[in-house]
Design an enzyme around this catalytic site. Structure first.
Site, PDB file in Angstrom:
ATOM      1  N   ASP A  50     -84.307 -27.180 -19.691  1.00 22.79           N
ATOM      2  CA  ASP A  50     -84.179 -25.617 -19.829  1.00 22.79           C
ATOM      3  C   ASP A  50     -83.619 -25.033 -18.851  1.00 22.79           C
ATOM      4  OD1 ASP A  50     -86.263 -26.731 -21.658  1.00 22.79           O
ATOM      5  OD2 ASP A  50     -87.939 -26.535 -20.050  1.00 22.79           O
ATOM      6  N   GLU A 209     -88.436 -21.529 -30.049  1.00 25.17           N
ATOM      7  CA  GLU A 209     -88.646 -21.311 -28.705  1.00 25.17           C
ATOM      8  C   GLU A 209     -87.467 -20.908 -27.724  1.00 25.17           C
ATOM      9  OE1 GLU A 209     -90.371 -24.904 -27.215  1.00 25.17           O
ATOM     10  OE2 GLU A 209     -88.497 -25.994 -27.337  1.00 25.17           O
TER      11      GLU A 209
END
Length: 328
Positions: A50, A209
């Site tokens: 991420d 997401e």
């Protein structure tokens, strides 16, 4: 007449054979130039996911999730810096949940950073909530700005994770977040509050997401990850709008970032523009090579390009980036 038909049929068949040979030759040439069994090394050592990439004061920074635990149970965040996008320095832990927070102590996920009025605001997920911390430096240490979540678990549709803040040209800041649903709102000038009545929630086709927004030539690009991060098909798609809050129209082309060959699960990205240039780079994670999975991911960087119409072109995950010099 019969002879003429035979000649025409022969010419058609010859042309078809030539076309097939050309196509096969092109496929073979591509296979030779792109070896999908060997990928560039990750830019950060170890397992990190991420990544939020940014540039401040002539230096690049990456803010990742610390990976390597089943269930993603990490408890702290680190910062990495680089003068050229290739060599990265570990700046150490910048926020430790058990030590620095009173309201969460695990599941430190997917951070993002923004700067305003010489203050650096660090947004992150902690145990299913979104928090915000502040520092005078991009390398921290960061202190909890509110003593509570900025967005509490269950406040809006989906999971309250994956925050991202986009700074527009006029200085306005916009917060995006959410798994299962994309939520977006304009932040107040203090960067740590917003009008709850102005929150919007929507779900682009394929959205899962990791929302991320950039602006180029007056167009806002909302990018996101599709599928689950444990799925080898994890990938990045995008939509465009003339407004930072949409409505957004999804691009007709397929994913702009996806795995291929030895590269699996390429997604949950961020994008950085080289200051003063129309030059863009995308940071993302993939399954660790070798032996990785959705809990053991590594951070990579590739260049990102646009065509003449402003469409984002497919990212080459096998490209080895060259050092980038920043103006001083």
């Amino acid at each position: 007449m019969l002879l003429r038909l035979k000649i025409h049929s022969f010419n058609y068949l010859s042309a078809l054979i030539l076309l097939l040979v050309t196509i096969c030759s092109s496929i073979d040439s591509f296979a030779q130039t792109v070896d999908t069994t060997v990928a560039p090394a990750a830019v950060l050592p170890g397992v990190y996911a991420d990544p939020n990439i940014a540039v401040f004061n002539n230096k690049f920074y990456i803010y990742p999730t610390t990976d390597g635990s089943e269930g993603w149970l990490s408890t702290s965040f680190t910062c990495w810096s680089s003068a050229n996008l290739v060599k990265w320095k570990n700046e150490g832990v910048i926020l430790d949940l058990p030590h620095d927070l009173t309201w969460a102590d695990k599941r430190a996920w997917a951070p993002a950073i923004a700067v305003k009025n010489n203050k650096y605001y660090y947004y992150y997920a902690a145990d299913g909530n979104i928090g915000v911390a502040v520092s005078d430096k991009p390398t921290g240490p960061f202190k909890d700005a509110l003593g509570k979540p900025l967005v509490k678990k269950g406040s809006y549709p989906g999971q309250m994770i994956d925050p991202m803040v986009f700074m527009d040209d006029d200085g306005a800041a916009y917060l995006y977040f959410g798994q299962g649903q994309c939520n977006a709102v304009k932040l107040n000038d203090d960067m740590v509050s917003f009008d709850t009545a102005k929150m919007i929630s929507f779900k682009p086709s394929g959205y899962n997401e990791g929302p991320f927004v950039i602006k180029r030539k007056g167009i806002y690009y909302l990018m996101w990850s599709e599928y689950d991060t444990r799925d080898p098909r994890y990938s990045v798609a995008y939509a465009t709008s003339s407004s930072p809050l949409g409505p957004f129209k999804k691009a007709e082309t397929g994913p702009v970032l996806k795995g291929s060959g030895v590269v699996k699960g390429a997604g949950h990205h961020s994008v950085v523009q080289v200051p003063g240039k129309d030059e863009w780079y995308i940071a993302y994670h993939r399954f660790k090579i070798p032996g990785g999975n959705g809990y053991n991911r590594e951070t990579c960087i590739s260049s990102m390009h646009f065509d003449a119409n402003g469409n984002i072109l497919p990212v080459n995950v096998f490209e080895k980036i060259k050092p980038v010099k920043l103006k001083r």
